[in-house]
Design an enzyme around this catalytic site. Structure first.
Site, PDB file in Angstrom:
ATOM      1  N   GLN A   1       2.201 -11.843  10.119  1.00 37.47           N
ATOM      2  CA  GLN A   1       2.721 -10.671   9.415  1.00 37.47           C
ATOM      3  C   GLN A   1       1.866  -9.426   9.635  1.00 37.47           C
ATOM      4  OE1 GLN A   1       1.226  -9.558   5.967  1.00 37.47           O
ATOM      5  NE2 GLN A   1       3.055  -9.532   4.679  1.00 37.47           N
TER       6      GLN A   1
ATOM      7  N   ARG B   1      -8.248 -10.130   4.141  1.00 35.70           N
ATOM      8  CA  ARG B   1      -7.223  -9.490   4.977  1.00 35.70           C
ATOM      9  C   ARG B   1      -7.522  -8.015   5.160  1.00 35.70           C
ATOM     10  NH1 ARG B   1      -2.169  -6.757   3.914  1.00 35.70           N
ATOM     11  NH2 ARG B   1      -0.453  -7.380   5.312  1.00 35.70           N
TER      12      ARG B   1
ATOM     13  N   GLN C   1       0.818  -1.203   0.000  1.00 33.56           N
ATOM     14  CA  GLN C   1       0.000   0.000   0.000  1.00 33.56           C
ATOM     15  C   GLN C   1       0.853   1.254   0.000  1.00 33.56           C
ATOM     16  OE1 GLN C   1      -3.017  -1.775   3.158  1.00 33.56           O
ATOM     17  NE2 GLN C   1      -3.747   0.207   2.442  1.00 33.56           N
TER      18      GLN C   1
ATOM     19  N   HIS D   1       0.563  -3.575  11.000  1.00 28.80           N
ATOM     20  CA  HIS D   1       1.739  -4.210  11.599  1.00 28.80           C
ATOM     21  C   HIS D   1       1.951  -3.860  13.061  1.00 28.80           C
ATOM     22  CE1 HIS D   1       2.752  -5.825   7.705  1.00 28.80           C
ATOM     23  NE2 HIS D   1       2.613  -4.627   7.187  1.00 28.80           N
TER      24      HIS D   1
ATOM     25  N   SER E   1       5.062  -5.874   3.093  1.00 23.47           N
ATOM     26  CA  SER E   1       3.711  -6.007   3.646  1.00 23.47           C
ATOM     27  C   SER E   1       2.809  -6.768   2.679  1.00 23.47           C
ATOM     28  CB  SER E   1       3.154  -4.616   3.987  1.00 23.47           C
ATOM     29  OG  SER E   1       1.919  -4.709   4.671  1.00 23.47           O
ATOM     30  N   LEU E   2       1.769  -6.111   2.165  1.00 26.58           N
ATOM     31  CA  LEU E   2       0.862  -6.744   1.200  1.00 26.58           C
ATOM     32  C   LEU E   2       1.621  -7.371   0.034  1.00 26.58           C
ATOM     33  CD1 LEU E   2      -0.647  -5.870  -1.765  1.00 26.58           C
ATOM     34  CD2 LEU E   2      -1.879  -7.283  -0.139  1.00 26.58           C
TER      35      LEU E   2
END
Length: 308
Positions: A249, A116, A10, A200, A91-92
């Site tokens: 994660q 998610r 993102q 996170h 991340s993603l």
């Protein structure tokens, strides 16, 4: 030459992204159509025409960036790009890396990422959480200003992006206090980011635990390409390991500096960012100035990466 390929998350999305890639490669738009079938709305139309505010919503951004990264990967392959020896995602972007490495099917990944994003948005109501970028302080100093805000609420260092660039997340008031303390401590910049989900951070634990239930029903396959998990800078092992670490994660910090250093230590001689924008390319340059970096954010970027 040993290529490490990295996939953005993102923050790298933009209205109109990948229009030039789609003009050259029809499968780009077809990839968006496949995602649209899972999502129940026209993702390509939304990405191209907006509104920009809608594209910036977590529940749209995550599947959009997954789709964009995968489309860039298909373009790299179609153009004869070298097979990378290692992959990682921010991340993603880890989901994109696992799709491109063959660990999971694209449609399955879209379904997981949709869930998610919904779980993450639901875990902390809009207006309660926040994230901020702290630039110009070392990791220990950023952790210290977060600890200083602990009496107000959760404030944690969650993205160790490059030397001197750390993102923090948590409760809105605690993050704002940490930003003030960072400025007082000599940070070059300390700015609240335009997001509402404190990704996170420990506030995402409920989302991660619920995501584990979704991941339990998904088939994962072994990969020929090494995929590095960015929360501990270690390669994924088997399917159970992928499920476990993808669920954790969501509420564990992204160790991007360690991840890039691990890939270089494993023999990578160049890094290619696969997807919209050049955020990760910039971070890699700050982590290792001597490492050649390419981007697949456009036709021009693809051609330069192929030539390099």
């Amino acid at each position: 030459m040993s290529i490490a390929m990295v996939f953005p998350g993102q923050g790298s999305q933009s209205q109109g992204m990948q229009a030039d890639l789609a003009a050259e490669y029809p499968f780009v738009q077809e990839t968006y159509a496949e995602a649209s079938d899972v999502l129940g709305y026209d993702l390509w139309q939304l990405v191209q025409d907006g509104p920009t505010e809608k594209l910036g919503e977590t529940v749209v951004t995550q599947p959009a960036m997954l789709t964009a990264g995968y489309a860039s990967w298909l373009a790299w392959q179609a153009a004869g790009g070298t097979q990378p020896a290692q992959m990682a995602g921010h991340s993603l972007g880890e989901y994109t890396a696992l799709v491109c490495a063959g660990a999971i099917g694209f449609a399955d990944a879209v379904r997981i990422v949709k869930k998610r994003s919904e779980l993450m948005q639901a875990a902390v109501p809009v207006g309660v959480g926040a994230m901020a970028a702290i630039i110009g302080l070392d990791d220990e100093a950023v952790i210290a200003v977060c600890n200083d805000a602990s009496g107000i609420g959760v404030a944690e260092a969650v993205n160790f992006n490059s030397p001197g660039q750390v993102v923090i997340a948590g409760h809105k008031k605690a993050v704002a206090h940490a930003v003030e303390r960072a400025q007082e401590s000599g940070a070059r910049r300390a700015i609240i980011l335009p997001v509402s989900v404190p990704s996170h951070s420990s506030l995402m634990i409920p989302a991660g635990e619920e995501l584990a239930e979704t991941l339990a029903d998904v088939d994962f396959s072994p990969t020929d390409v090494t995929v590095i998990n960015a929360t501990d800078a270690m390669p994924y092992a088997d399917a159970d390991d992928m499920r476990a670490r993808l669920s954790r994660q969501v509420y564990h910090p992204v160790q991007w500096v360690s991840t890039i250093n691990a890939m270089l230590g494993n023999g990578a001689t160049s890094v290619v960012e696969c997807g919209p924008g050049k955020v990760l390319a910039g971070l890699v340059r700050r982590i290792s100035r001597a490492t050649p970096v390419g981007t697949i954010d456009s036709i021009g970027g693809l051609q330069k990466a192929l030539e390099a």
